[in-house]
Motif scaffolding. Structure first.
Motif, PDB file in Angstrom:
ATOM      1  N   SER A 176     -37.271 109.974  44.652  1.00  0.00           N
ATOM      2  CA  SER A 176     -37.628 110.968  45.670  1.00  0.00           C
ATOM      3  C   SER A 176     -38.217 110.285  46.899  1.00  0.00           C
ATOM      4  O   SER A 176     -38.713 109.156  46.831  1.00  0.00           O
ATOM      5  N   LYS A 177     -38.178 110.979  48.036  1.00  0.00           N
ATOM      6  CA  LYS A 177     -38.820 110.476  49.245  1.00  0.00           C
ATOM      7  C   LYS A 177     -40.319 110.764  49.218  1.00  0.00           C
ATOM      8  O   LYS A 177     -41.143 109.895  49.500  1.00  0.00           O
ATOM      9  N   MET A 178     -40.684 111.990  48.891  1.00  0.00           N
ATOM     10  CA  MET A 178     -42.081 112.400  48.916  1.00  0.00           C
ATOM     11  C   MET A 178     -42.897 111.742  47.807  1.00  0.00           C
ATOM     12  O   MET A 178     -44.039 111.348  48.021  1.00  0.00           O
ATOM     13  N   LEU A 181     -41.935 107.457  43.059  1.00  0.00           N
ATOM     14  CA  LEU A 181     -41.739 107.037  41.670  1.00  0.00           C
ATOM     15  C   LEU A 181     -41.144 108.151  40.821  1.00  0.00           C
ATOM     16  O   LEU A 181     -40.837 107.943  39.646  1.00  0.00           O
ATOM     17  N   TYR A 182     -40.990 109.324  41.412  1.00  0.00           N
ATOM     18  CA  TYR A 182     -40.436 110.468  40.697  1.00  0.00           C
ATOM     19  C   TYR A 182     -38.928 110.568  40.933  1.00  0.00           C
ATOM     20  O   TYR A 182     -38.428 110.259  42.015  1.00  0.00           O
ATOM     21  N   SER A 183     -38.250 111.064  39.918  1.00  0.00           N
ATOM     22  CA  SER A 183     -36.826 111.342  40.065  1.00  0.00           C
ATOM     23  C   SER A 183     -36.635 112.639  40.854  1.00  0.00           C
ATOM     24  O   SER A 183     -37.408 113.588  40.708  1.00  0.00           O
ATOM     25  N   ARG A 184     -35.622 112.667  41.692  1.00  0.00           N
ATOM     26  CA  ARG A 184     -35.353 113.884  42.479  1.00  0.00           C
ATOM     27  C   ARG A 184     -35.048 115.061  41.566  1.00  0.00           C
ATOM     28  O   ARG A 184     -35.362 116.207  41.890  1.00  0.00           O
ATOM     29  N   ASP A 261     -36.157 117.926  49.122  1.00  0.00           N
ATOM     30  CA  ASP A 261     -36.252 116.510  48.750  1.00  0.00           C
ATOM     31  C   ASP A 261     -35.509 116.249  47.451  1.00  0.00           C
ATOM     32  O   ASP A 261     -34.786 115.258  47.311  1.00  0.00           O
ATOM     33  N   GLY A 262     -35.679 117.155  46.475  1.00  0.00           N
ATOM     34  CA  GLY A 262     -35.012 116.987  45.195  1.00  0.00           C
ATOM     35  C   GLY A 262     -33.493 117.030  45.308  1.00  0.00           C
ATOM     36  O   GLY A 262     -32.792 116.343  44.563  1.00  0.00           O
ATOM     37  N   LEU A 263     -33.007 117.834  46.236  1.00  0.00           N
ATOM     38  CA  LEU A 263     -31.556 117.945  46.434  1.00  0.00           C
ATOM     39  C   LEU A 263     -31.002 116.825  47.307  1.00  0.00           C
ATOM     40  O   LEU A 263     -29.803 116.770  47.569  1.00  0.00           O
ATOM     41  N   GLY A 264     -31.902 115.937  47.780  1.00  0.00           N
ATOM     42  CA  GLY A 264     -31.463 114.780  48.554  1.00  0.00           C
ATOM     43  C   GLY A 264     -31.074 115.084  49.976  1.00  0.00           C
ATOM     44  O   GLY A 264     -30.157 114.435  50.514  1.00  0.00           O
TER      45      GLY A 264
END
Length: 340
Positions: A176-178, A181-184, A261-264
């Motif tokens: 993720s951008k925000m 370390l997290y997956s989108r 963010d999650g959807l890229g």
């Protein structure tokens, strides 16, 4: 064979996500920390007061008030988590280990999830109570404890999942951008889950309002028209509007940004608003105490007794209404008081 970057620094993942790590305190960082710490203190004080009021006043020893106290506990936890974030943000972020970063994020995710799920539980409890025309829910203490336990288990699972596998340390392309370390996919799941909860809450409160309005319309046809009928309906609309309005205003912006963010979304400038939407979501932890507690006359009197021991008046019985219930079934104002 999958290669994981467990031994890399936090800066490595921030560079991968093109998120800036500031080396010095900028004016906007100082402003955000000042606002964040001030809000956290208010959240801690107001929700501590709610918990103390429910514990000390025997008139609040009912399921709905236990859920309100649990909501206050979740919001209190959110205040602690946000304060922890404020002490580990800005230039300090670059010095965090991966473990500390995950702890920082897990505290926020767990506390905010507990708050949202608790709001849903309160909505469902009010719906059940209003439709059965009861003053208080018949839910036993054991079931209330079980429900509260379930709320925290759900919050802990959603908050800790990224730390134990749903991250991008082994797949840099999914970061993720925000939250670098997290997956989108986790952000998408979390945002959609909260948006679904909002829709359910809207349906539940909408049904409560429609039911009460129809009920009072039938009453007005069979009995003399009560002069406070209009005030009753207006009061109900106002309360439901405050509850849903606060939830929409405080939560929707953050969920939309997380979802984008999650959807890229590459054209979305999530960095410019991420800290402010989180601050707005935290603000809901303060509003909860106001909407669900400070609007209750008996709760306000208990607050005054707690805050002003020397000026406490003689605690003689005085009939008081049940505002928490009457927010959703206002015509009980005419017949019932909190001594029942």
């Amino acid at each position: 064979m999958t290669f994981c970057f467990y031994n890399e620094t936090l800066g490595f993942f921030y560079n991968n996500s093109q998120k800036e790590l500031s080396a010095r305190w900028r004016p906007k960082d100082l402003l955000l920390v000042t606002l964040g710490l001030s809000l956290s203190v208010l959240v801690l004080l107001t929700n501590l007061l709610v918990i103390a009021a429910v514990a000390l006043n025997r008139r609040f020893h009912y399921p709905i008030y236990y859920l309100l106290a649990n909501l206050a506990a979740a919001d209190l936890f959110a205040g602690v988590a946000y304060m922890f974030l404020m002490f580990h943000t800005g230039p300090r972020t670059a010095r965090l280990s991966l473990r500390t970063w995950f702890v920082r994020q897990s505290l926020l995710d767990t506390s905010l999830t507990a708050s949202v799920v608790n709001l849903l539980a309160i909505a469902v409890e009010r719906h059940r109570t209003v439709l059965t025309m009861q003053l208080h829910s018949e839910m036993s203490n054991q079931r209330v404890v079980g429900l509260i336990f379930g709320i925290w288990v759900t919050a802990l699972l959603l908050g800790l999942i990224p730390s134990y596998g749903w991250h991008c340390l082994c797949d840099l392309g999914s970061c993720s951008k925000m939250a670098p370390l997290y997956s989108r996919s986790y952000l998408t799941f979390w945002a959609v889950s909260n948006l679904v909860i909002f829709v359910v809450m809207a349906v539940v409160y909408g049904h409560i309002f429609v039911y009460v309005r129809r009920k009072m319309a039938r009453m007005s046809r069979h009995t003399s028209f009560h002069p406070r009928y209009r005030d009753t309906v207006v009061g109900l609309v106002k309360t439901v509007t405050i509850i849903l309005g606060a939830f929409i205003i405080c939560w929707t912006p953050g969920q939309v940004v997380l979802l984008l963010d999650g959807l890229g979304c590459r054209s979305c400038d999530v960095f410019s608003v991420e800290k402010y939407v989180l601050l707005l979501a935290e603000f809901n932890s303060l509003i909860n105490a106001v909407v669900y507690s400070w609007r209750d006359g008996e709760m306000r009197r208990t607050f005054r007794n707690i805050l002003c021991f020397p000026c406490r008046r003689d605690s003689r019985y005085r009939p008081t209404k049940i505002p928490i219930f009457s927010h959703f079934f206002p015509f009980f104002h005419f017949t019932m008081d909190s001594s029942i």
